[in-house]
Enzyme design. Structure first.
Site, short mmCIF file in Angstrom:
data_model
loop_
_atom_site.label_atom_id
_atom_site.label_comp_id
_atom_site.label_asym_id
_atom_site.label_seq_id
_atom_site.Cartn_x
_atom_site.Cartn_y
_atom_site.Cartn_z
CD GLU A 163 -2.87 -1.18 2.35
OE1 GLU A 163 -2.59 -0.48 3.34
OE2 GLU A 163 -3.86 -1.92 2.30
CD GLU A 316 -3.70 -6.40 3.16
OE1 GLU A 316 -4.38 -5.67 3.92
OE2 GLU A 316 -2.51 -6.22 2.96
#
Ligand code: GAL
Length: 692
Positions: A163, A316
Site C-alpha cells: 500500500e 486483503e
C-alpha cells in the site's frame, strides 16, 4: 496465460492473470510464532484448503538484521514447509517497513510531515520515498529476494511493498518535486501561469524557491497542491518500477503486483499504476457494518477490474471484523462468504485475507484473522473451512474469456484520481462535496438497480458503453472535454453531473458561464452556484430532489428536461439535454439526493438500453453478477435480502451441486453460482410466490 484481452476501461491490453485455481489464504507472518505453531499452521491450511499465502510483507528487520547482512534461513524453512504441503505464495518485498537500524543510519530518509516534523521509526511506512538511501536499500533487498526465490515453482507472484502512500514534504521531496515540475512545465513562466502565482504574490523567480505544500499561514495554492499529489504518485511509481526491474534482472518471471487500497487511500493515480503491474491487486475493507457495505464491495471490485482491464487479485480483506471509526463490528460468517464470492463474481481470482493467524501482539493484535485465537478447532474456524471447500468447487470460474471482458458492462463511470485530489483543495463553493462520495453514490445507484458497471479512464475507448456517467470530475483538460464530446457525437449517451468541468487541469476557472470546459458540449451554462445548507433540499420536476449544490442555469443549445419546483431557483433549469451528433448529452447541475439519483440514473440506463443482469433480482435483495468464463458464463447470486428466493436456470449451481433447472431455494444470506451456457440466463423469484 496466453490469451490477451482488450482493456474495457483503460487504453492498454494485458496478459490476464489466470492461476490454476481460485486463490485462497492470506498474509502469513510466521515470524511471530515458534516452529511448533508453523507446523500447526500448515495442518490448518491444509484442512481449510488454503492454497496461497503472502510472505514477508513486514519482515525487513529479520531478513536484513544489519545493514547489508541478510538472513533468509527462516524464510527458506517456511517456504519448504509450504512447498511440501503444496501451498503457493506471493512474496512481498518488505520495503513498507524499514527496520530501526535503517532509520538511525539514514535519518534523512525518514519522512517529513507538512509541518516540518521529521517522523521517527516505531510504526510502519516510515520512509521518504525520494531519499536515495531508501531507494538503494529497497533495490538491494528486492534483488536479494529475487535471486533467492524468483524461480521457486510455488511463487505465485511478487507483492512489491505494501500500500504505497506515505507522502513526504522534506528536502528530498522538494528536490524531486522541482525536477518533476521542470519536466512538466519546462520553464518558470509556464509554471507561474499554470499556478496563477500572480495571486498573493507567489511568483517564482527560480526553481529552488518552490517547495512542497508545507504548512503555511493560510490556504495553499491549489494548483501547487494538485501537482504535488500527481508528483507523489509518480515518485512512488518510480520506486515501484525500480524494484520491479531489480527483480526482473534476477531472471524471475513471476507476475508482479503491489496492493492498491480502498476505501480511503487516495495517494495513487491508479490507471498509470495499473499499467505498470502484471496483475492489479486490491485490499478492500468494508467501511460500514450496514447493508451499504455490499455496494461498497461491488464498488471496490469494479474499480479494481476496470483498472486491470481484466481479472485481478483481492489481496486483503478482514475475515471477522469491520472497523468503523473507533470500534470494530463483527462480520458475520455468511457475510464473509458472500463478500468473498462478490469479489470473485466481479473478476477477482482470489479471496485472500489479512491475516492468517490473529496477531501475537503488536499494533494490530485485535485485527480479525482466518485462525482466531480460540484456534483451529473452534467454531470460528468452521466458516473458513467452509469457504475453502466452496472455492475449490468454484475453481473453474478462474478461466478467462478471450473474446471480450470478464464482466460485460454497458454503463461506464469516468474515474480519475485528479478528480479526487482537485475536490480536496479547499475553498470551493461547497467543500462538503467529495469526489469519492459522488462517484460512489453514482455507482451505488447502478448497483441498486442491478446494472453491471465499469470505470473508465479519460481518453480510453468508451464506445462499448451505452451510457457514460461523469460524476464530479471538477478539473479536466480540454482533451478530456473533447473526448467526452466525441463519445456523445459517436452515438453515446453522456450524463455529466455537477461539479464537473468547472476548472482546467491546473484548477483555473475559464471566463464565462460554468462549467467552462463543458458548456458548449452541454449547451447550457450557469452564472451562479448556490450552496444549500446541511439538511436543506429543493424539489425538482419528476419527483426528484437536490441537496448541497444547485446552479442558476441558462440553456442556450439544449432542452430543459427538469426544473426546480421550489427554492431560490424555482422555475429554473436543473437538468438539460442536448442532441450531439448521433448521441446526446445530459447535464445535471443540481446535486441529486441518493434516492433521486437512483431513480434518475436507472431511468437513464433503461433509456440507453443497459438493463439489469437479472431482472427483478435487486428488488428481492439478490445481487446478481454475470462473470464470463472461457466457455460458459457464471451467474453469481448473492442473497443479501431477508426472505428466501427461488432460483431457476439452465445449469448446475456450483455451490450446492444441485441442478438449477428444477429451481433451487436460496435462504437469506446464502449464495449460488449457476454455470449457464454463454448468454444463458437465470430467473430469481420470491420463494413463496413460486408454485411448487
Ligand atoms: C491493510 C494493510 C495490512 C493491515 C490491514 C489492517 O491496509 O495492508 O497490513 O494493516 O490493513 O486492516
Amino acid at each position: 496465460m496466453t490469451a490477451r484481452i482488450d482493456d474495457p476501461g483503460g487504453s492498454m491490453s494485458r496478459t490476464p492473470f489466470a492461476p490454476d485455481a481460485l486463490l485462497f489464504g492470506g498474509d502469513y507472518n510466521p515470524e511471530q510464532w515458534p516452529r511448533e505453531t508453523w507446523r500447526e499452521d500448515i495442518a490448518l491450511m491444509r484442512r481449510a484448503k488454503v492454497n496461497t499465502v503472502t510472505l514477508g510483507v513486514f519482515s525487513w528487520a529479520l531478513l536484513e538484521p544489519r545493514e547489508g547482512e541478510f538472513d533468509t534461513a527462516w524464510l527458506d524453512e517456511i517456504v519448504a514447509l509450504l512447498d511440501e504441503a503444496g501451498i503457493g505464495f506471493f512474496l512481498a518485498t518488505p520495503t513498507a517497513s524499514p527496520p530501526p537500524w535503517f532509520a538511525l543510519a539514514h535519518p534523512d530518509a525518514m519522512p517529513v510531515d507538512p509541518s516540518g516534523t521529521r517522523l521517527s521509526h516505531g510504526s510502519r511506512d516510515t520512509y521518504a520515498i525520494s531519499a536515495p538511501a531508501y531507494r538503494a536499500a529497497s533495490r538491494r533487498i528486492a534483488r536479494v529476494l529475487g535471486e533467492r526465490y524468483g524461480a521457486h515453482p510455488r511463487l505465485r507472484g511478487w507483492h512489491i511493498h505494501n500500500e504505497y502512500g506515505t507522502l513526504d514534504f522534506g528536502p528530498h521531496a522538494a528536490r524531486a518535486f522541482r525536477a518533476w515540475l521542470r519536466t512538466r512545465y519546462a520553464n518558470l513562466d509556464a509554471l507561474n501561469d499554470a499556478w496563477c502565482t500572480a495571486f498573493w504574490s507567489q511568483r517564482y523567480g527560480a526553481w529552488d524557491e518552490i517547495l512542497p505544500p508545507r504548512a503555511t499561514q493560510y490556504l495553499h495554492n491549489p494548483a501547487q497542491a494538485l501537482d504535488f499529489r500527481r508528483f507523489s504518485s509518480d515518485e512512488m511509481l518510480a520506486a515501484f518500477e525500480e524494484q520491479k526491474q531489480e527483480i526482473a534482472r534476477t531472471g524471475s518471471t513471476a507476475p508482479v503486483t503491489t496492493n492498491l487500497m480502498l476505501p480511503a487511500w487516495n495517494h495513487l493515480e491508479q490507471w498509470s499504476w495499473a499499467e505498470a503491474q502484471d496483475v492489479v491487486s486490491l485490499d478492500h475493507y468494508l467501511d460500514t457494518e450496514g447493508p451499504d457495505g455490499e455496494a461498497h464491495t461491488a464498488y471496490g471490485c469494479d474499480l479494481a477490474r476496470s483498472w486491470s482491464g481484466g481479472p485481478w487479485v483481492l489481496m486483503e480483506q478482514n475475515a471477522r471484523g469491520i472497523r468503523v471509526g473507533d470500534r470494530t463490528f463483527a462480520k458475520a460468517p455468511d457475510r464473509m462468504i458472500r463478500n468473498s464470492l462478490g469479489y470473485i463474481a466481479r473478476g477477482s481470482q482470489s479471496s485472500l485475507f489479512f491475516q492468517w493467524r490473529a496477531g501475537a501482539g503488536g499494533s494490530e493484535q485485535w485485527h480479525g484473522a482466518l485462525v482466531p485465537r480460540a484456534g483451529g478447532d473452534s467454531a470460528g474456524f468452521a466458516p473458513v473451512v467452509q469457504l475453502g471447500e466452496m472455492l475449490e468447487r468454484l475453481s473453474e470460474v478462474v478461466s478467462v474469456p478471450d473474446d471480450g471482458p470478464i464482466v460485460d458492462a454497458r454503463v461506464g463511470i469516468v474515474w480519475h484520481a485528479d478528480g479526487w485530489w482537485a475536490l480536496e483543495t479547499p475553498h470551493l463553493p461547497n467543500d462538503a462535496i467529495t469526489y469519492s462520495e459522488e462517484v460512489r453514490a453514482t455507482h451505488r445507484s447502478m448497483w441498486r438497480a442491478g446494472i453491471a458497471t465499469d470505470f473508465v479512464r479519460p481518453g480510453s475507448d468508451a464506445s462499448r458503453y451505452r451510457l457514460l456517467l461523469v460524476p464530479a470530475l471538477y478539473a479536466m483538460s480540454t482533451e478530456t472535454a473533447e473526448w467526452l464530446g466525441a463519445y456523445a457525437r459517436g452515438g453515446g449517451r453522456l450524463v455529466v453531473t455537477c461539479p464537473s468541468g468547472l476548472a482546467d487541469e491546473h484548477l483555473r476557472i475559464p471566463d464565462g458561464p460554468h462549467p467552462g470546459l463543458l458548456r458548449d458540449l452541454i449547451g447550457a451554462g450557469s452564472d451562479e452556484i448556490l450552496s444549500l445548507a446541511r439538511g436543506e433540499k429543493v424539489t425538482i420536476d419528476g419527483g426528484l430532489a437536490g441537496e448541497g449544490w444547485i446552479e442558476r442555469v441558462e440553456a442556450t443549445d439544449a432542452r430543459v428536461v427538469a426544473r426546480y419546483v421550489d427554492g431560490r431557483l424555482a422555475g429554473g433549469a436543473a437538468i438539460t439535454e442536448a442532441a450531439r451528433g448521433s448521441g446526446s448529452v445530459v447535464a445535471v447541475t443540481a446535486r441529486l439526493t441518493q434516492d433521486a439519483r437512483d431513480a434518475f440514473l436507472a431511468g437513464e440506463a433503461r433509456r440507453a438500453g443497459a438493463g439489469p443482469t437479472v431482472v427483478g433480482a435487486s428488488a428481492l435483495g439478490v445481487e446478481a453478477v454475470r462473470r464470463r468464463g472461457a466457455r460458459s458464463d457464471y451467474l453469481f447470486l448473492l442473497h443479501h435480502g431477508a426472505a428466501p428466493v427461488r432460483v431457476a436456470g439452465d445449469g448446475p449451481d456450483l455451490v450446492s451441486g444441485r441442478d438449477a433447472a428444477g429451481g433451487i431455494d436460496l435462504a437469506a444470506g446464502a449464495v449460488a453460482v449457476v454455470r449457464v451456457p454463454r448468454g444463458g440466463d437465470v430467473a430469481v423469484a420470491a420463494a413463496d410466490e413460486v408454485a411448487t
